[in-house]
Write a protein that holds these residues in place. Structure first.
Motif, mmCIF file in Angstrom:
data_model
loop_
_atom_site.group_PDB
_atom_site.id
_atom_site.type_symbol
_atom_site.label_atom_id
_atom_site.label_comp_id
_atom_site.label_asym_id
_atom_site.label_seq_id
_atom_site.Cartn_x
_atom_site.Cartn_y
_atom_site.Cartn_z
ATOM 1 N N ASP A 37 56.555 43.871 72.841
ATOM 2 C CA ASP A 37 56.722 44.063 71.399
ATOM 3 C C ASP A 37 56.166 42.844 70.677
ATOM 4 O OD1 ASP A 37 58.682 42.013 71.596
ATOM 5 O OD2 ASP A 37 60.269 43.492 71.884
ATOM 6 N N ALA A 38 56.239 42.880 69.357
ATOM 7 C CA ALA A 38 55.649 41.796 68.563
ATOM 8 C C ALA A 38 56.400 40.480 68.747
ATOM 9 C CB ALA A 38 55.619 42.183 67.086
ATOM 10 N N GLY A 39 57.693 40.531 69.037
ATOM 11 C CA GLY A 39 58.429 39.300 69.268
ATOM 12 C C GLY A 39 57.905 38.551 70.468
ATOM 13 N N ALA A 40 57.637 39.275 71.556
ATOM 14 C CA ALA A 40 57.083 38.653 72.749
ATOM 15 C C ALA A 40 55.657 38.161 72.497
ATOM 16 C CB ALA A 40 57.101 39.645 73.917
ATOM 17 N N ALA A 41 54.896 38.936 71.731
ATOM 18 C CA ALA A 41 53.538 38.519 71.391
ATOM 19 C C ALA A 41 53.541 37.258 70.533
ATOM 20 C CB ALA A 41 52.801 39.637 70.657
ATOM 21 N N LEU A 42 54.503 37.159 69.609
ATOM 22 C CA LEU A 42 54.636 35.985 68.767
ATOM 23 C C LEU A 42 54.946 34.745 69.617
ATOM 24 C CD1 LEU A 42 54.828 34.534 66.047
ATOM 25 C CD2 LEU A 42 57.209 35.365 65.875
ATOM 26 N N ALA A 43 55.798 34.907 70.609
ATOM 27 C CA ALA A 43 56.124 33.787 71.498
ATOM 28 C C ALA A 43 54.880 33.297 72.213
ATOM 29 C CB ALA A 43 57.189 34.207 72.504
ATOM 30 N N ALA A 44 53.991 34.217 72.588
ATOM 31 C CA ALA A 44 52.757 33.840 73.271
ATOM 32 C C ALA A 44 51.834 33.045 72.329
ATOM 33 C CB ALA A 44 52.032 35.078 73.789
ATOM 34 N N VAL A 45 51.764 33.471 71.065
ATOM 35 C CA VAL A 45 50.938 32.735 70.095
ATOM 36 C C VAL A 45 51.527 31.352 69.861
ATOM 37 C CG1 VAL A 45 50.134 32.686 67.693
ATOM 38 C CG2 VAL A 45 50.125 34.833 68.965
ATOM 39 N N ALA A 89 45.335 43.155 73.848
ATOM 40 C CA ALA A 89 44.512 44.361 73.780
ATOM 41 C C ALA A 89 44.231 44.950 75.163
ATOM 42 C CB ALA A 89 43.198 44.053 73.063
ATOM 43 N N ALA A 90 45.141 44.748 76.093
ATOM 44 C CA ALA A 90 44.981 45.362 77.411
ATOM 45 C C ALA A 90 45.001 46.883 77.283
ATOM 46 C CB ALA A 90 46.101 44.906 78.340
ATOM 47 N N ARG A 91 44.100 47.546 78.009
ATOM 48 C CA ARG A 91 44.061 49.017 77.926
ATOM 49 C C ARG A 91 45.348 49.639 78.464
ATOM 50 N NH1 ARG A 91 39.233 51.219 80.967
ATOM 51 N NH2 ARG A 91 39.116 49.162 81.976
ATOM 52 N N ASP A 92 45.899 49.052 79.495
ATOM 53 C CA ASP A 92 47.167 49.518 80.048
ATOM 54 C C ASP A 92 48.301 48.915 79.225
ATOM 55 O OD1 ASP A 92 49.405 50.166 81.488
ATOM 56 O OD2 ASP A 92 48.726 49.291 83.381
ATOM 57 N N ALA A 93 49.061 49.760 78.557
ATOM 58 C CA ALA A 93 50.134 49.266 77.693
ATOM 59 C C ALA A 93 51.154 48.433 78.451
ATOM 60 C CB ALA A 93 50.828 50.443 76.995
ATOM 61 N N GLU A 94 51.321 48.698 79.738
ATOM 62 C CA GLU A 94 52.288 47.955 80.534
ATOM 63 C C GLU A 94 51.884 46.492 80.698
ATOM 64 O OE1 GLU A 94 55.146 48.995 81.620
ATOM 65 O OE2 GLU A 94 54.903 51.041 80.875
ATOM 66 N N ARG A 95 50.615 46.190 80.503
ATOM 67 C CA ARG A 95 50.133 44.816 80.663
ATOM 68 C C ARG A 95 50.206 44.016 79.352
ATOM 69 N NH1 ARG A 95 44.418 45.337 82.093
ATOM 70 N NH2 ARG A 95 44.497 43.058 82.082
ATOM 71 N N ARG A 96 50.554 44.653 78.279
ATOM 72 C CA ARG A 96 50.682 43.948 77.006
ATOM 73 C C ARG A 96 52.095 43.377 76.849
ATOM 74 N NH1 ARG A 96 49.124 49.236 73.848
ATOM 75 N NH2 ARG A 96 47.260 49.760 75.079
ATOM 76 N N PRO A 97 52.270 42.411 75.939
ATOM 77 C CA PRO A 97 53.637 42.019 75.570
ATOM 78 C C PRO A 97 54.394 43.264 75.102
ATOM 79 C CG PRO A 97 52.041 40.474 74.649
ATOM 80 C CD PRO A 97 51.251 41.609 75.224
ATOM 81 N N VAL A 155 50.909 45.855 68.952
ATOM 82 C CA VAL A 155 50.418 44.635 69.598
ATOM 83 C C VAL A 155 48.923 44.769 69.896
ATOM 84 C CG1 VAL A 155 50.583 43.179 71.657
ATOM 85 C CG2 VAL A 155 52.670 44.016 70.562
ATOM 86 N N TYR A 156 48.500 45.940 70.351
ATOM 87 C CA TYR A 156 47.075 46.168 70.622
ATOM 88 C C TYR A 156 46.258 45.955 69.345
ATOM 89 C CZ TYR A 156 42.784 48.353 72.351
ATOM 90 O OH TYR A 156 41.482 48.590 72.733
ATOM 91 N N ALA A 157 46.719 46.536 68.249
ATOM 92 C CA ALA A 157 45.998 46.400 66.984
ATOM 93 C C ALA A 157 45.903 44.937 66.561
ATOM 94 C CB ALA A 157 46.690 47.222 65.898
ATOM 95 N N VAL A 158 46.962 44.166 66.808
ATOM 96 C CA VAL A 158 46.921 42.741 66.481
ATOM 97 C C VAL A 158 45.908 42.022 67.365
ATOM 98 C CG1 VAL A 158 48.256 40.590 66.412
ATOM 99 C CG2 VAL A 158 49.270 42.709 65.572
ATOM 100 N N GLY A 159 45.764 42.461 68.613
ATOM 101 C CA GLY A 159 44.754 41.875 69.482
ATOM 102 C C GLY A 159 43.353 42.073 68.918
ATOM 103 N N VAL A 160 43.061 43.278 68.435
ATOM 104 C CA VAL A 160 41.761 43.544 67.817
ATOM 105 C C VAL A 160 41.618 42.733 66.529
ATOM 106 C CG1 VAL A 160 40.229 45.313 66.873
ATOM 107 C CG2 VAL A 160 41.723 45.858 68.804
#
Length: 299
Positions: free
Chosen positions: A288-296, A278-286, A222-227
């Motif tokens: 997994d990619a499914g949750a990140a996809l929902a955000a997009v 791309a939050a530095r703290d992994a706990e603040r990111r979605p 997810v971080y890499a997708v943020g970048v």
């Protein structure tokens, strides 16, 4: 006097089955060739690992991991993932046989045309996340998400051409993307990290936890997708032109800059999306990619 160098793989029959026709690309882990599968009479891509990865006392460990990860990747079936058909070792050649995808990749698109339009950028990010989500559901982490590993397949793409020949303004409407190299990054990273202590990967897209401790999970992708999203909407990396160690320092100690700092018309919601991924703290990111996809999709 000019010296002509011929790739010794050209014309070779790998494993008595795959006839190497042309070289497509060369990267840090492998060289990719277009080949003909003589058994099934179809065009495939054959990815040949660089021999040095299997050299020395740890060569057997790499080959073992490579085979295991290739099998895992082969179980991943999704229209947004480059399909893995076969893997093997022919003499000193470790290879993957994969779906051949005519067209180009996001790196070449960005180099040719710069930033994508916002709607196309979000569409590409969504497609990448959909592919990653399928992998994350199976417990498979990519580990090396970057534009080189996102293949662009336009509706009019033909072998030897690009998906953007007739689209000077950015990735053309209707373009599909496919994510490549599932499994390979893990196999190479494990043997390299274990034997040399080196973190392998394109540092521009590495999450802080990978740099500091080598840990990796779905949130790393997810971080890499943020970048990647930052790069697609701005046309540049957040820390372009700096040395790898400087880039790593930024990722560990600083928040990713807001895309609107470069492209002032971008809405705050895009800044927030990139910051979340791309939050530095992994706990603040979605998670997994499914949750990140929902955000997009919500955006």
């Amino acid at each position: 006097m000019a010296i002509t160098t011929t790739d010794p793989m050209l014309g070779r029959l790998v494993d008595g089955r795959y006839e190497i026709v042309a070289r497509v690309a060369r990267g840090g882990m492998a060289t990719v060739y277009r080949a003909t599968d003589r058994r099934l009479d179809r065009e495939v891509a054959v990815k040949v690992m660089h021999p040095h990865l299997a050299d020395g006392v740890d060569g057997a460990a790499f080959v073992s991991r490579f085979r295991r990860e290739a099998r895992a990747a082969a179980r991943l079936t999704h229209p947004g993932v480059v399909a893995v058909y076969d893997q093997g070792v022919d003499g000193d050649t470790s290879y993957l046989a994969m779906e051949y995808v005519p067209g180009t990749n996001l790196r070449r698109e960005l180099h040719t045309s710069g930033a994508l339009t916002l709607d196309r950028a979000l569409d590409v990010v969504a497609q990448v996340l959909a592919a990653l989500a399928a992998a994350h559901r199976k417990g498979l982490v990519h580990r090396d998400v970057k534009p080189e590993n996102v293949l662009v397949v336009g509706d009019d793409a033909v072998p030897g051409g690009t998906a953007q020949d007739d689209a000077p303004g950015g990735t053309p409407p209707g373009t599909r993307v496919k994510v490549a190299d599932f499994g390979l990054a893990r196999a190479v990273t494990e043997v390299t990290t274990t034997t040399t202590g080196t973190v392998l990967g394109t540092v521009a897209y590495l999450a802080p936890e990978v740099i500091t401790s080598g840990t990796c999970d779905a949130r790393t992708d997810v971080y890499a997708v943020g970048v990647l999203a930052y790069e697609l909407v701005t046309g540049t990396l957040p820390y372009a032109g700096e040395t790898p160690i400087q880039v790593a320092f930024h990722h560990v100690h600083e928040d990713l800059p807001a895309p609107s700092a470069l492209v002032d018309w971008l809405p705050a919601e895009v800044d927030a999306l990139v910051a979340s991924f791309a939050a530095r703290d992994a706990e603040r990111r979605p998670p997994d990619a499914g949750a990140a996809l929902a955000a997009v999709e919500a955006l």
